[in-house]
Scaffold this motif. Sequence first.
Motif, PDB file in Angstrom:
ATOM      1  N   LEU A 555     -16.550  16.647  16.239  1.00 50.87           N
ATOM      2  CA  LEU A 555     -17.569  15.728  15.740  1.00 50.87           C
ATOM      3  C   LEU A 555     -16.944  14.881  14.633  1.00 50.87           C
ATOM      4  O   LEU A 555     -17.252  15.012  13.452  1.00 50.87           O
ATOM      5  N   GLU A 556     -16.046  13.989  15.035  1.00 50.08           N
ATOM      6  CA  GLU A 556     -15.241  13.239  14.072  1.00 50.08           C
ATOM      7  C   GLU A 556     -16.087  12.303  13.217  1.00 50.08           C
ATOM      8  O   GLU A 556     -15.734  12.007  12.071  1.00 50.08           O
ATOM      9  N   MET A 557     -17.226  11.818  13.769  1.00 51.60           N
ATOM     10  CA  MET A 557     -18.059  10.868  13.039  1.00 51.60           C
ATOM     11  C   MET A 557     -19.069  11.563  12.112  1.00 51.60           C
ATOM     12  O   MET A 557     -19.868  10.899  11.461  1.00 51.60           O
ATOM     13  N   LEU A 558     -19.030  12.896  12.060  1.00 55.81           N
ATOM     14  CA  LEU A 558     -19.984  13.641  11.240  1.00 55.81           C
ATOM     15  C   LEU A 558     -19.703  13.394   9.758  1.00 55.81           C
ATOM     16  O   LEU A 558     -18.600  13.626   9.273  1.00 55.81           O
ATOM     17  N   ARG A 560     -22.385  14.015   7.004  1.00 56.29           N
ATOM     18  CA  ARG A 560     -23.031  15.087   6.254  1.00 56.29           C
ATOM     19  C   ARG A 560     -24.219  15.617   7.043  1.00 56.29           C
ATOM     20  O   ARG A 560     -24.687  14.967   7.996  1.00 56.29           O
ATOM     21  N   VAL A 561     -24.680  16.766   6.653  1.00 61.65           N
ATOM     22  CA  VAL A 561     -25.853  17.366   7.284  1.00 61.65           C
ATOM     23  C   VAL A 561     -26.784  17.881   6.190  1.00 61.65           C
ATOM     24  O   VAL A 561     -26.361  18.116   5.051  1.00 61.65           O
ATOM     25  N   GLU A 562     -28.026  18.045   6.553  1.00 65.14           N
ATOM     26  CA  GLU A 562     -29.000  18.645   5.636  1.00 65.14           C
ATOM     27  C   GLU A 562     -29.748  19.736   6.393  1.00 65.14           C
ATOM     28  O   GLU A 562     -30.512  19.471   7.315  1.00 65.14           O
ATOM     29  N   LEU A 563     -29.468  20.970   6.016  1.00 61.17           N
ATOM     30  CA  LEU A 563     -30.095  22.129   6.646  1.00 61.17           C
ATOM     31  C   LEU A 563     -31.350  22.493   5.850  1.00 61.17           C
ATOM     32  O   LEU A 563     -31.261  22.886   4.686  1.00 61.17           O
ATOM     33  N   GLY A 564     -32.510  22.315   6.484  1.00 64.53           N
ATOM     34  CA  GLY A 564     -33.771  22.579   5.790  1.00 64.53           C
ATOM     35  C   GLY A 564     -34.127  24.055   5.780  1.00 64.53           C
ATOM     36  O   GLY A 564     -33.648  24.847   6.598  1.00 64.53           O
ATOM     37  N   THR A 565     -34.990  24.399   4.855  1.00 64.41           N
ATOM     38  CA  THR A 565     -35.414  25.797   4.753  1.00 64.41           C
ATOM     39  C   THR A 565     -36.300  26.212   5.919  1.00 64.41           C
ATOM     40  O   THR A 565     -36.580  27.396   6.092  1.00 64.41           O
ATOM     41  N   GLY A 566     -36.736  25.265   6.726  1.00 68.89           N
ATOM     42  CA  GLY A 566     -37.501  25.571   7.928  1.00 68.89           C
ATOM     43  C   GLY A 566     -36.637  25.567   9.165  1.00 68.89           C
ATOM     44  O   GLY A 566     -37.147  25.409  10.279  1.00 68.89           O
ATOM     45  N   ALA A 567     -35.314  25.760   9.007  1.00 69.20           N
ATOM     46  CA  ALA A 567     -34.354  25.801  10.115  1.00 69.20           C
ATOM     47  C   ALA A 567     -34.298  24.469  10.853  1.00 69.20           C
ATOM     48  O   ALA A 567     -34.165  24.421  12.079  1.00 69.20           O
ATOM     49  N   THR A 568     -34.437  23.375  10.100  1.00 70.23           N
ATOM     50  CA  THR A 568     -34.240  22.042  10.667  1.00 70.23           C
ATOM     51  C   THR A 568     -32.866  21.532  10.246  1.00 70.23           C
ATOM     52  O   THR A 568     -32.323  21.954   9.215  1.00 70.23           O
ATOM     53  N   LEU A 569     -32.309  20.629  11.041  1.00 72.31           N
ATOM     54  CA  LEU A 569     -30.992  20.089  10.723  1.00 72.31           C
ATOM     55  C   LEU A 569     -31.011  18.578  10.938  1.00 72.31           C
ATOM     56  O   LEU A 569     -31.251  18.102  12.045  1.00 72.31           O
ATOM     57  N   VAL A 571     -28.721  15.152  10.710  1.00 69.45           N
ATOM     58  CA  VAL A 571     -27.289  14.865  10.855  1.00 69.45           C
ATOM     59  C   VAL A 571     -27.051  13.382  10.570  1.00 69.45           C
ATOM     60  O   VAL A 571     -27.754  12.515  11.105  1.00 69.45           O
ATOM     61  N   TRP A 572     -26.038  13.110   9.721  1.00 74.46           N
ATOM     62  CA  TRP A 572     -25.604  11.732   9.480  1.00 74.46           C
ATOM     63  C   TRP A 572     -24.249  11.547  10.141  1.00 74.46           C
ATOM     64  O   TRP A 572     -23.262  12.218   9.799  1.00 74.46           O
ATOM     65  N   LYS A 573     -24.217  10.668  11.141  1.00 73.28           N
ATOM     66  CA  LYS A 573     -22.944  10.350  11.793  1.00 73.28           C
ATOM     67  C   LYS A 573     -22.971   8.875  12.191  1.00 73.28           C
ATOM     68  O   LYS A 573     -24.019   8.348  12.582  1.00 73.28           O
ATOM     69  N   GLY A 574     -21.828   8.249  12.051  1.00 69.07           N
ATOM     70  CA  GLY A 574     -21.733   6.827  12.377  1.00 69.07           C
ATOM     71  C   GLY A 574     -22.628   5.966  11.522  1.00 69.07           C
ATOM     72  O   GLY A 574     -23.085   4.907  11.974  1.00 69.07           O
TER      73      GLY A 574
END
Length: 678
Positions: A555-558, A560-569, A571-574
Amino acid sequence: MSDDIEDVEDDAAGPVEAWLEEVAARSGQPADVVREVLTEHGVRAHTALPRPHRLQVTEVEFEGTRPVPDGDEKADPAGVPFRFHWKPGPGVWCLASTGKNEAGKSSVLEIVLWCLRGRSGLQRDVRSWLHRVRTQFLLDDESLVVEMTVTDGVPAGTVASQQTGVVLVSFDGVKAFEESMDAFMMERLGLEPLRTQQKPRGEVEALPVTGELSWPSYASGLHINRKGLGQLLGNESKNALPTRLLELFLGAPWASTMVSAAVAQKVVAAQLSAARQRATADAEARRAQLGELSRKLDTERARLDALPGQQQAVGDLTAAYRALADATQEAADAQRELAAARSRHDLLEEQRYSLASALQAAQEAVLAKAFFHTLMPTVCPRCDTKVSKEQWAKEQEGQCSLCTSHLPASAHQAGVADHEDEGVDPESLRQELAGVQQAVEEAASGLGASQRRAIHSAEAFTQAETALNSALRDPGIAERRAAELAVARLEGAVSERKGRFAALDAAVDITPLEQANDVLKAAEKTAHARRTAALKEVLKAIQKDIVTMGRALGLEMLQRVELGTGATLDVWKGGQKHSYGSVTEGEQLRLKIVTTTALLRHGIRSGVGRHPGLLIIDSPGAEEVDSTDLQLMVQDLVKLTDMAPELQVIIATARGQDVASIIPTGQLRLAPAGERLW
């Protein structure tokens, strides 16, 4: 719940008390009410969770018969027997084939999962091939073995301790196996059922549907496959499961308290809403009923007032009622008088008859004695001895010729003397009888008068009754009487609803539900704040690991990510933000693996993660993953197990050539080219 929780709660008395005080302050309820509500709804303060347990598969063995492939005329018609035996251990282990997807790899994983969770994910045909299954696994330091026979896909067997040989669980049937393993694993791993609730479909006012997700749902956190890619954690889309698995991975404090309070609060809130609606509906119904009764009362009063002059008719009817009442009373009195007169007459008649009989008996006794005393005996009536002249001579001296007793002067005198000695005077009886005879005649006269009075009163009653019935048949009287009765009934009903029934509007006491709702809402919010604060601290480090490993997996364009406390994710890419569900399946697979790996790594590193340390990954290279990315993915898993030697990862892939050089020696089970593993 295990003893570990109780110990934690005892040790954490300070934080627990602080939480209870905050709940009381936020809800505005006294401390005793707070404790009572939380106890009633099973909400307890879990500031930490029990120690983690470790699970590791050590042996898999199964055998059976596979049907003959179509067109294979040389094979035995009874089927092709098979047997599989494998002994994995800690670290990364791999079941692989080379370019053949139907090599039996996924079936081995499903058999392992079947033995661990009790619920089968095997295809029906494969399960029907099995005859015997045996899986051995370590749970902490105890070696356990699941051994069962399978008949037409239905299991029957036991779970036993390898060290002691003691049978811990017995089962016979698909459902029995699942329920038995559910209870056994939940208790051994120190887990609590996952409480859930959801709104029922179509029924707005219905209570929420509550339930529990137990070991099979927890176990979905051990397994990553294609079907479950839609969920960041686990393979099931059940309510709140991904969130609970996140908490399981990280050992989140207060999570269980938060969920228990939230579920209980929604149930109580629904009950409160329903109670309020019922109370409002009941009050409205009573008001509507009162209004309808009042309208009917006004109508009947107006009808009564509108009836033409009925005063004379009403007076006649009243007089008829009074005459009937008087006649009834007179008839009753006459009957009582007649009964008394008849009783007196009968008593005197009986007395007269008794005196007459006594007088006759007395007279007959006198005559009999006079007769017998005139007789001169010649022989003794006892022994027939003749009476001598000397004995006869004694009678002249006043003695009996037989017994020498004294004789009266004459037979008449003797009869009178004897009668007087007995106390019976015929003359007195004669006089008494005459008095009674006169009384009988007087009583008979009184009885006749009473009979005439009774007959007359009965005739008067009949006449009064006939007069009343005639008056009642008058149309005007009947109509007025019906109107008066209707008004009386309606006045009573209106009075009741304005009086005693009016209190029903306040009779539904919803105060306990309101208190419980406030307490549970405050408990959920305060526990949520504590749980979220604890999670946010660790999620920052985990997010960095996800980005680092994600880039390493292609996932070269990844960014950052934000993992929520409700098990949500997120994703910022590109340069764009995406949700986990909006990326491609290949990207979902990479993100799911790296997220699971990062969570496991943190849980192991911190020592509080409660994931049991077994991860089963089915076909990680099936979704748009090139050889290099697949190799990097497996390498990262190997590094993870190097860092945590107790961790076990079992992979199944059809790209054995890509991972053969990465899997440690002896830990790859590779099927020959074009052939099956079993």
